[in-house]
Enzyme design. Structure first.
Site, PDB file in Angstrom:
ATOM      1  CB  SER A  72      -8.150   3.429   2.557  1.00 10.62           C
ATOM      2  OG  SER A  72      -7.498   3.015   3.555  1.00 10.62           O
ATOM      3  CB  SER A 100      -8.618   0.451   5.273  1.00  8.86           C
ATOM      4  OG  SER A 100      -9.351   2.059   5.129  1.00  8.86           O
ATOM      5  CE  LYS A 104      -4.015   1.927   2.619  1.00  5.96           C
ATOM      6  NZ  LYS A 104      -5.000   1.724   3.464  1.00  5.96           N
TER       7      LYS A 104
HETATM    8  N1  GLN Z   1     -13.405   3.939   5.668  1.00  5.76           N
HETATM    9  C1  GLN Z   1     -12.764   4.610   6.925  1.00  5.76           C
HETATM   10  C2  GLN Z   1     -12.417   5.911   6.872  1.00  5.76           C
HETATM   11  O1  GLN Z   1     -12.624   6.452   5.908  1.00  5.76           O
HETATM   12  C3  GLN Z   1     -11.706   3.554   7.429  1.00  5.76           C
HETATM   13  C4  GLN Z   1     -10.449   4.028   6.628  1.00  5.76           C
HETATM   14  C5  GLN Z   1      -9.312   3.108   7.132  1.00  5.76           C
HETATM   15  O2  GLN Z   1      -9.340   1.799   7.677  1.00  5.76           O
HETATM   16  N2  GLN Z   1      -8.117   3.494   6.775  1.00  5.76           N
HETATM   17  O3  GLN Z   1     -11.768   6.517   7.941  1.00  5.76           O
END
Ligand code: GLN
Length: 471
Positions: free
Chosen positions: A153, A177, A78
């Protein structure tokens, strides 16, 4: 042609050992797939230029007898994990040309074992999002249905594995994410216990919630990758010392279902039906399923969307356009800050910084931040006591299947709903995994989430492997 679709870490390892193909052959095979498919999918925003050099290092390890299971395994990283000498941007314009000056803990551990990093996977900017639509590098498409999002994400990491463009991948999970995009792409994704995997060298988002986790096609591969990155690191003050880590114990074979949590609005019928089928399969496999009452966990999402922006607002203060990253010249220091931050960060990131700054401001700190810290403790206690009676707690991973581009990006709150079942594990700091649980009526992938007590990742793998056989 190597059968990439059915390739797992142990199988690749056996092929390397038997001389069926070399590490370089396999790396080339993945590079070819990436060349063919990445134009449509945009899983990778950069393919590293030293992949074949890394492959040679791995081949030497096979020759001199130091190879491990991960030697030569092609991995997608990532874009928030530092890999010395390579660009790492959190898929943000503000860090577009930033080059890592050291290896993150996870990269260092895998490098020592001779893993081969293929490239930088796209993500929501600074890991804020559930669809990979907020990246400054464009959207990533779901390889299973390119009209739909791959989740986020860690959407790029999951799409890379789902398009056979990497054997496994690493993602980061702050509020779901790793698990949500894994479910959207038909893969296994796991969030370790907070403190199991060092955060050193991971671009910080919300430091009390962030964890790096494995993404794979099978539970066994996720376990192998987790074991390789799990360990104590003095560079992370929240890393759990080895002597405090728990040993596996015999399971009660009892799994809890938080019924009232599954009754909220916006949960797709197909998802609930699939979840009931998953429960039936676990019962058939000899697990006793019991209802657990967890009246507080429904507040996890609200707590998350207070604590997360608060931590974001302080963590992202370092991107001031002066020390490094995107810089816009202007007449005064304050104007440089405003222009660099205003134009360097995307809309969602700016929304969270503004929200977080408000939450932490004098007069609101007690009402929002401190109140959320207290609710967080209560949620953690509630989950801990539920685990006295059950080995694990299960829910669907996502309340809905992979959605179309643009379906939720205009309404942040509907996007935030993606995390409803995922936030509790981050808020409590416990480990959780998403395992493919079949498809909905349109053939779109769905996932089952399993949560376990602190440091009991082994429970996730045991139940996960049992469940995987039944789907
Ligand atoms: N969807 C969540 C957010 O937008 C989680 C993001 C994540 O786990 N990095 O904060």
């Amino acid at each position: 042609m190597i059968d990439l679709r059915n390739l797992t870490i142990p199988k690749a390892h056996d092929h390397f050992k038997n001389g069926d193909f070399t590490v370089t052959d396999l790396a080339n095979e993945y590079l070819n797939v990436i060349k063919e498919k990445n134009g449509d999918i945009n899983a990778y925003i950069e393919v590293y230029d030293d992949v074949l050099t890394q492959a040679k290092v791995a081949e030497d390890m096979f020759k001199n007898g130091t190879a491990t299971l991960l030697t030569g395994i092609p991995i997608a990283l990532k874009d928030n994990m530092l890999f010395d000498g390579h660009i790492v941007s959190a898929s943000s314009k503000i860090l577009e040309n930033y080059k890592a000056t050291y290896d993150s803990f996870v990269v260092k551990e895998l490098k020592e074992q001779g893993a081969v990093f293929l490239g930088r996977a796209n993500m929501d900017e600074f890991a804020m999002g559930s669809s990979t639509e907020t990246s400054a590098q464009g959207i990533t498409r779901n390889p299973i249905d390119i009209t739909r999002v791959p989740g986020g994400s860690s959407g790029g990491s999951c799409a890379a594995v789902a398009m056979q463009g990497a054997l496994v991948a690493l993602g980061s999970d702050t509020g779901g994410s790793v698990r949500q995009p894994a479910a959207f792409c038909g893969l296994v994704g796991m969030k370790p216990t907070y403190g199991s995997v060092s955060r050193s060298g991971i671009i910080a988002m919300a430091s009390s919630l962030d964890q790096v986790g494995p993404i794979a096609k099978t539970v066994a591969d996720a376990e192998i990758l987790f074991n390789a990155i799990n360990g104590y690191d003095k560079m992370d003050a929240t890393s759990t010392p080895i002597e405090l880590r728990l040993k596996p114990t015999v399971l009660k074979k009892r799994i809890g279902i938080p019924r009232e949590f599954l009754k909220g609005d916006g949960i797709d019928n197909d998802v609930l039906k699939n979840f009931d089928e998953a429960c039936q399969k676990l019962t058939n496999a000899g697990y006793e399923l019991v209802d657990v009452s967890l009246p507080l966990i429904k507040y996890s999402l609200a707590v998350y969307y207070i604590l997360q922006p608060a931590e974001v607002s302080s963590n992202l203060a370092r991107y001031d356009g002066m020390r490094y990253g995107y810089h816009e010249e202007n007449k005064s220091l304050i104007e440089v800050y405003k222009k660099s931050r205003g134009n360097g960060f995307g809309k969602e990131v700016r929304r969270r910084i503004i929200l977080g700054t408000y939450i932490l401001s004098h007069g609101y700190y007690d009402a929002y931040y401190n109140a959320s810290v207290l609710v967080r403790k209560a949620i953690r206690r509630e989950l801990m006591s539920a685990f006295d009676d059950v080995d694990a707690i299960i829910t669907p991973t996502s309340p809905f299947p992979p959605f179309k581009f643009g379906a939720k990006s205009k309404d942040p709150v509907s996007m935030y709903m993606s995390d409803i079942f995922l936030a509790p594990a981050n808020i409590a700091g416990i480990p959780a995994i998403s395992i493919p649980s079949g498809v909905n009526s349109e053939g779109l992938p769905l996932g089952l989430q399993i949560m376990a007590p602190f440091l009991r990742e082994d429970i996730l793998f045991t139940i996960g492997k049992d469940f995987e056989k039944l789907v």
